[in-house]
Design an enzyme around this catalytic site. Structure first.
Site, mmCIF file in Angstrom:
data_model
loop_
_atom_site.group_PDB
_atom_site.id
_atom_site.type_symbol
_atom_site.label_atom_id
_atom_site.label_comp_id
_atom_site.label_asym_id
_atom_site.label_seq_id
_atom_site.Cartn_x
_atom_site.Cartn_y
_atom_site.Cartn_z
ATOM 1 N N SER A 233 39.437 80.894 -52.771
ATOM 2 C CA SER A 233 38.101 81.112 -52.221
ATOM 3 C C SER A 233 38.196 81.193 -50.704
ATOM 4 O O SER A 233 39.259 80.978 -50.126
ATOM 5 C CB SER A 233 37.183 79.956 -52.613
ATOM 6 O OG SER A 233 37.534 78.809 -51.864
ATOM 7 N N LYS A 234 37.062 81.471 -50.086
ATOM 8 C CA LYS A 234 36.958 81.579 -48.621
ATOM 9 C C LYS A 234 37.595 80.381 -47.910
ATOM 10 O O LYS A 234 38.079 80.493 -46.793
ATOM 11 C CB LYS A 234 35.479 81.662 -48.213
ATOM 12 C CG LYS A 234 34.880 83.015 -48.464
ATOM 13 C CD LYS A 234 35.051 83.922 -47.246
ATOM 14 C CE LYS A 234 34.861 85.378 -47.592
ATOM 15 N NZ LYS A 234 35.904 86.252 -47.069
#
Ligand code: GLU
Length: 467
Positions: A233-234
């Protein structure tokens, strides 16, 4: 003939996970001399956006992954899905459900309270309406088993799905329905996709059965994980292909890196050409566990690709990263000059973007804190004297006729006159580059040339007067 597809939903930029799936489909199809197609799944009209579709297709094209057939969009096929839904409705295998959201929620809560998986078994199966949610009449009790190419047999109890929803209304089919129809109509032989879709597969198989279609083969590939083994994820850094491109990763490097995520060639080889990957790729060496997206490894791989790039190509790759670089010397368009500048950094670069603030002094007089010119506790007069010395020496040269080694030899000879050679070489190097860390003064002078080297030294001497 083998035919695979990538079915991206245009609800976000091209995620590296989607690119990974695309790559496996592409390699598998190419390996067998089959075809690979892209189908845009835009049934979610609220979240689908043209700009995301553009980003996805551009990113795939940048990676060298293109569709062998015209790219189709599910939105183009709305009428056809509706025809099929009407047919199923007329046959009585799907129906309109009239339960309210509150009733369904109450049923859900009740089942969960009993420790059962929430599903809706409908007792109001209407076929004569013309509005509302459409559900499949699910009377299947035999397990739905499919043989996953990566994972082997996977079995599901269809009772746990209840009468699941397949369309929000007669003209709005949901994902599972549209996918089941399209995979059949497009003659897809192998559906290679992320393991997050395993639970959708039995529903797609049930829909295909209703329509009398045979199911394709399914291969569920590992998801990409961050180095802490949680879903990528980010939080772990960039997740979209365009971000990697914009940071200066090469398409070949990212292609090679993604291919080795969750697949291994059975040897220690890590650097593969596209052709090499096509030749080697097979689904039986795809692992079941998640694949770690390790940017340190990506950086290493990218640097290997940068090292292999020809000067000519590297210049064109690097130029977009030098747009904001001030070019007072008018050298950016000088191919030979650019090649020598880039050659200095080529073996040290991890990404193309690394270069912009490392080579600025080849294009303009550097700006820096004058105190940086000082070697140890050298008083300013001594720093100036060292620079004057270097200036006089360089003034007598024809740099165009000298190699880096010639320059090095002559400067080191001069440095011998100093008890500490750093007191001569350090101020010179900083005057030339304006940096605490840079290549040696010999290398810099050989590329920068006589006139601009003297200019940088004069600039330093002026600065020292202010100390
Ligand atoms: N549109 C789906 C997705 O982006 C495709 C899944 C599939 O390959 O069936 O996740």
């Amino acid at each position: 003939p083998v035919k695979t597809r990538l079915a991206p939903s245009p609800t976000g930029s091209l995620h590296v996970g989607t690119a990974h799936t695309a790559l496996f489909n592409f390699l598998f199809a190419r390996h067998f001399g089959g075809s690979f197609v892209i189908r845009v799944e835009d049934t979610d009209t609220e979240r689908s956006k043209k700009e995301y579709e553009d980003n996805i297709l551009e990113g795939l094209a940048w990676l060298g992954i293109t569709s062998d057939e015209r790219i189709t969009r599910q939105s183009e096929r709305a009428e056809y899905y509706e025809t099929l839904l009407k047919k199923l409705l007329a046959e009585g295998s799907i129906f309109y459900c009239t339960h309210s959201a509150e009733e369904l929620e109450a049923e859900r809560q009740k089942l969960m309270g009993e420790g059962k998986s929430p599903h809706h078994k409908c007792d109001q199966r209407e076929t004569g309406l013309d509005s509302g949610v459409l559900r499949i009449k699910n009377n299947t009790i035999e397990p739905i088993i499919f043989s996953d190419v990566v994972r082997g047999d996977i079995s599901f109890d269809p009772v746990t799905f209840g009468d699941f929803v397949i369309a929000k209304n007669i003209s709005a089919p949901l994902y599972n329905f549209a996918v089941a129809v399209d995979d059949h109509d497009m003659n897809i032989t192998h559906v290679i996709r992320g393991e997050d879709h395993i639970a959708n597969t039995p529903k797609q198989i049930m829909i295909q059965r209703l329509l009398g279609f045979t199911a394709p083969l399914y291969a569920h590939i590992p998801l990409l994980l961050g180095t802490d083994r949680s879903k990528l994820s980010k939080r772990h850094g960039a997740t979209s292909v365009s971000e990697y491109r914009d940071q200066g990763y090469l398409s070949d490097a990212l292609f090679n890196f993604l291919a080795l995520l969750g697949w291994n060639p059975g040897t220690d080889q890590e650097i593969f050409s596209r052709e090499g990957l096509i030749a080697e790729f097979s689904l039986d060496r795809v692992q079941k566990s998640g694949a770690i997206f390790d940017t340190t490894k990506l950086d290493w791989m990218n640097s290997e690709y940068i090292k292999k790039t020809s000067a000519h190509d590297l210049i064109s790759y690097v130029l977009p990263f030098l747009e904001s670089l001030e070019d007072t010397y008018g050298k950016k368009s000088d191919e030979n000059y650019m090649a020598s500048v880039i050659a200095i950094e080529q073996s040290r670069m991890k990404k193309l973007s690394d270069i912009s603030d490392k080579i600025d002094y080849f294009f303009r007089t550097p700006t820096y804190d004058v105190a940086l010119l000082t070697w140890k506790n050298q008083p300013p007069e001594e720093t100036s004297r060292a620079l004057e010395d270097a200036r006089n020496l360089i003034s007598s040269w024809d740099v165009t006729q000298m190699t880096k080694e010639d320059i090095e030899r002559l400067l080191l000879e001069k440095a011998r006159a100093y008890t500490d050679r750093g007191s001569f070489l350090w101020p010179l190097r900083v005057a030339l580059s304006g940096k605490k860390n840079s290549p040696g003064p010999f290398e810099i002078i050989a590329v920068l040339g006589k006139e601009n080297s003297l200019r940088h030294i004069d600039h330093a001497l002026t600065g020292l007067k202010s100390l």
